[in-house]
Design a protein around this motif. Sequence first.
Motif, PDB file in Angstrom:
ATOM      1  N   PHE A 107       2.962  -0.211  10.778  1.00  0.00           N
ATOM      2  CA  PHE A 107       2.125   0.652   9.953  1.00  0.00           C
ATOM      3  C   PHE A 107       0.852  -0.080   9.561  1.00  0.00           C
ATOM      4  O   PHE A 107       0.768  -1.304   9.611  1.00  0.00           O
ATOM      5  N   VAL A 108      -0.142   0.708   9.154  1.00  0.00           N
ATOM      6  CA  VAL A 108      -1.392   0.200   8.609  1.00  0.00           C
ATOM      7  C   VAL A 108      -1.744   1.109   7.436  1.00  0.00           C
ATOM      8  O   VAL A 108      -1.693   2.327   7.564  1.00  0.00           O
ATOM      9  N   ALA A 109      -2.077   0.505   6.301  1.00  0.00           N
ATOM     10  CA  ALA A 109      -2.429   1.300   5.131  1.00  0.00           C
ATOM     11  C   ALA A 109      -3.566   0.623   4.382  1.00  0.00           C
ATOM     12  O   ALA A 109      -3.686  -0.611   4.391  1.00  0.00           O
ATOM     13  N   SER A 110      -4.401   1.430   3.731  1.00  0.00           N
ATOM     14  CA  SER A 110      -5.487   0.880   2.922  1.00  0.00           C
ATOM     15  C   SER A 110      -5.788   1.827   1.774  1.00  0.00           C
ATOM     16  O   SER A 110      -5.503   3.025   1.831  1.00  0.00           O
ATOM     17  N   LEU A 111      -6.376   1.257   0.722  1.00  0.00           N
ATOM     18  CA  LEU A 111      -6.724   2.025  -0.470  1.00  0.00           C
ATOM     19  C   LEU A 111      -7.957   1.402  -1.098  1.00  0.00           C
ATOM     20  O   LEU A 111      -8.075   0.170  -1.168  1.00  0.00           O
ATOM     21  N   GLU A 112      -8.868   2.242  -1.547  1.00  0.00           N
ATOM     22  CA  GLU A 112     -10.053   1.779  -2.267  1.00  0.00           C
ATOM     23  C   GLU A 112     -10.310   2.750  -3.414  1.00  0.00           C
ATOM     24  O   GLU A 112     -10.264   3.963  -3.232  1.00  0.00           O
ATOM     25  N   THR A 113     -10.549   2.205  -4.607  1.00  0.00           N
ATOM     26  CA  THR A 113     -10.774   3.045  -5.775  1.00  0.00           C
ATOM     27  C   THR A 113     -12.177   2.826  -6.331  1.00  0.00           C
ATOM     28  O   THR A 113     -12.849   1.846  -6.003  1.00  0.00           O
ATOM     29  N   LYS A 114     -12.605   3.731  -7.217  1.00  0.00           N
ATOM     30  CA  LYS A 114     -13.930   3.636  -7.819  1.00  0.00           C
ATOM     31  C   LYS A 114     -14.088   2.404  -8.691  1.00  0.00           C
ATOM     32  O   LYS A 114     -15.186   1.876  -8.820  1.00  0.00           O
ATOM     33  N   ASN A 115     -13.002   1.928  -9.294  1.00  0.00           N
ATOM     34  CA  ASN A 115     -13.108   0.768 -10.180  1.00  0.00           C
ATOM     35  C   ASN A 115     -13.062  -0.559  -9.434  1.00  0.00           C
ATOM     36  O   ASN A 115     -12.956  -1.610 -10.049  1.00  0.00           O
ATOM     37  N   GLY A 116     -13.151  -0.544  -8.103  1.00  0.00           N
ATOM     38  CA  GLY A 116     -13.266  -1.775  -7.325  1.00  0.00           C
ATOM     39  C   GLY A 116     -11.965  -2.352  -6.817  1.00  0.00           C
ATOM     40  O   GLY A 116     -11.963  -3.416  -6.207  1.00  0.00           O
ATOM     41  N   VAL A 117     -10.846  -1.686  -7.035  1.00  0.00           N
ATOM     42  CA  VAL A 117      -9.570  -2.171  -6.519  1.00  0.00           C
ATOM     43  C   VAL A 117      -9.468  -1.775  -5.052  1.00  0.00           C
ATOM     44  O   VAL A 117      -9.690  -0.612  -4.692  1.00  0.00           O
ATOM     45  N   THR A 118      -9.172  -2.755  -4.201  1.00  0.00           N
ATOM     46  CA  THR A 118      -8.970  -2.477  -2.786  1.00  0.00           C
ATOM     47  C   THR A 118      -7.656  -3.097  -2.337  1.00  0.00           C
ATOM     48  O   THR A 118      -7.218  -4.114  -2.887  1.00  0.00           O
ATOM     49  N   GLU A 119      -7.049  -2.471  -1.355  1.00  0.00           N
ATOM     50  CA  GLU A 119      -5.796  -2.984  -0.810  1.00  0.00           C
ATOM     51  C   GLU A 119      -5.737  -2.629   0.672  1.00  0.00           C
ATOM     52  O   GLU A 119      -6.072  -1.504   1.052  1.00  0.00           O
ATOM     53  N   GLN A 120      -5.324  -3.602   1.474  1.00  0.00           N
ATOM     54  CA  GLN A 120      -5.074  -3.376   2.897  1.00  0.00           C
ATOM     55  C   GLN A 120      -3.750  -4.048   3.224  1.00  0.00           C
ATOM     56  O   GLN A 120      -3.486  -5.163   2.757  1.00  0.00           O
ATOM     57  N   ARG A 121      -2.938  -3.390   4.032  1.00  0.00           N
ATOM     58  CA  ARG A 121      -1.682  -3.993   4.462  1.00  0.00           C
ATOM     59  C   ARG A 121      -1.299  -3.417   5.819  1.00  0.00           C
ATOM     60  O   ARG A 121      -1.668  -2.298   6.155  1.00  0.00           O
ATOM     61  N   SER A 122      -0.573  -4.247   6.559  1.00  0.00           N
ATOM     62  CA  SER A 122      -0.074  -3.798   7.853  1.00  0.00           C
ATOM     63  C   SER A 122       1.274  -4.458   8.091  1.00  0.00           C
ATOM     64  O   SER A 122       1.553  -5.538   7.577  1.00  0.00           O
ATOM     65  N   GLY A 123       2.097  -3.797   8.867  1.00  0.00           N
ATOM     66  CA  GLY A 123       3.419  -4.325   9.151  1.00  0.00           C
ATOM     67  C   GLY A 123       3.829  -4.017  10.569  1.00  0.00           C
ATOM     68  O   GLY A 123       3.275  -3.117  11.203  1.00  0.00           O
ATOM     69  N   ASP A 124       4.790  -4.786  11.053  1.00  0.00           N
ATOM     70  CA  ASP A 124       5.279  -4.551  12.408  1.00  0.00           C
ATOM     71  C   ASP A 124       6.722  -4.072  12.371  1.00  0.00           C
ATOM     72  O   ASP A 124       7.326  -3.921  11.309  1.00  0.00           O
ATOM     73  N   GLU A 125       7.282  -3.848  13.554  1.00  0.00           N
ATOM     74  CA  GLU A 125       8.637  -3.307  13.653  1.00  0.00           C
ATOM     75  C   GLU A 125       9.711  -4.279  13.198  1.00  0.00           C
ATOM     76  O   GLU A 125      10.852  -3.889  12.964  1.00  0.00           O
ATOM     77  N   HIS A 126       9.359  -5.544  13.019  1.00  0.00           N
ATOM     78  CA  HIS A 126      10.332  -6.549  12.577  1.00  0.00           C
ATOM     79  C   HIS A 126      10.358  -6.699  11.062  1.00  0.00           C
ATOM     80  O   HIS A 126      11.100  -7.525  10.542  1.00  0.00           O
ATOM     81  N   GLY A 127       9.531  -5.958  10.358  1.00  0.00           N
ATOM     82  CA  GLY A 127       9.486  -6.041   8.903  1.00  0.00           C
ATOM     83  C   GLY A 127       8.497  -7.049   8.372  1.00  0.00           C
ATOM     84  O   GLY A 127       8.454  -7.298   7.169  1.00  0.00           O
ATOM     85  N   ASN A 128       7.717  -7.664   9.232  1.00  0.00           N
ATOM     86  CA  ASN A 128       6.697  -8.613   8.800  1.00  0.00           C
ATOM     87  C   ASN A 128       5.492  -7.847   8.267  1.00  0.00           C
ATOM     88  O   ASN A 128       5.008  -6.928   8.917  1.00  0.00           O
ATOM     89  N   ILE A 129       5.019  -8.249   7.096  1.00  0.00           N
ATOM     90  CA  ILE A 129       3.910  -7.550   6.460  1.00  0.00           C
ATOM     91  C   ILE A 129       2.808  -8.549   6.152  1.00  0.00           C
ATOM     92  O   ILE A 129       3.069  -9.637   5.655  1.00  0.00           O
ATOM     93  N   LYS A 130       1.570  -8.160   6.454  1.00  0.00           N
ATOM     94  CA  LYS A 130       0.386  -8.951   6.109  1.00  0.00           C
ATOM     95  C   LYS A 130      -0.538  -8.031   5.333  1.00  0.00           C
ATOM     96  O   LYS A 130      -0.638  -6.846   5.643  1.00  0.00           O
ATOM     97  N   GLY A 131      -1.190  -8.593   4.331  1.00  0.00           N
ATOM     98  CA  GLY A 131      -2.096  -7.747   3.577  1.00  0.00           C
ATOM     99  C   GLY A 131      -2.917  -8.522   2.585  1.00  0.00           C
ATOM    100  O   GLY A 131      -2.847  -9.750   2.483  1.00  0.00           O
ATOM    101  N   SER A 132      -3.706  -7.769   1.832  1.00  0.00           N
ATOM    102  CA  SER A 132      -4.529  -8.357   0.788  1.00  0.00           C
ATOM    103  C   SER A 132      -4.845  -7.283  -0.239  1.00  0.00           C
ATOM    104  O   SER A 132      -4.774  -6.081   0.052  1.00  0.00           O
TER     105      SER A 132
END
Length: 128
Positions: free
Chosen positions: A36-61
């Motif tokens: 999966f790949v997901a991201s979020l950005e809000t008006k107050n400056g909060v941002t989030e990005q994350r991605s994961g693979d089929e093995h359950g490994n997740i990378k993000g910020s």
Amino acid sequence: MFKILMICAIVGLAAAFPVEEDEVIARSEDVRADGFVASLETKNGVTEQRSGDEHGNIKGSFSYTSPEGEHVLITYVADEKGYQPSGAVLPTPPPIPVEIQRALEWIALHPYVEKEETETEAEEEKEE
């Protein structure tokens, strides 16, 4: 199990700080069979990005602006080695004292070896 716990904790944090729909600038989620790949950005400056693979490994910020006005950026990896965050605002351990480092080096050079029984010690134990 730990990964599930971490995902629940992240979801819990997200739920603890509800974001009204009108505050969201951009949000995307792409779930596939291989991850999966997901991201979020809000008006107050909060941002989030994350991605994961089929093995359950997740990378993000994620990033936000602290109450002091400092930009905070945390990157993380959650895999078989556990949750591993990194960022300039995270505390770091103090350096190892010289005496302890010397002791650790001595222990590494002189590993404990069990003493083998001599024949006389074995005979003494049999007699008792």
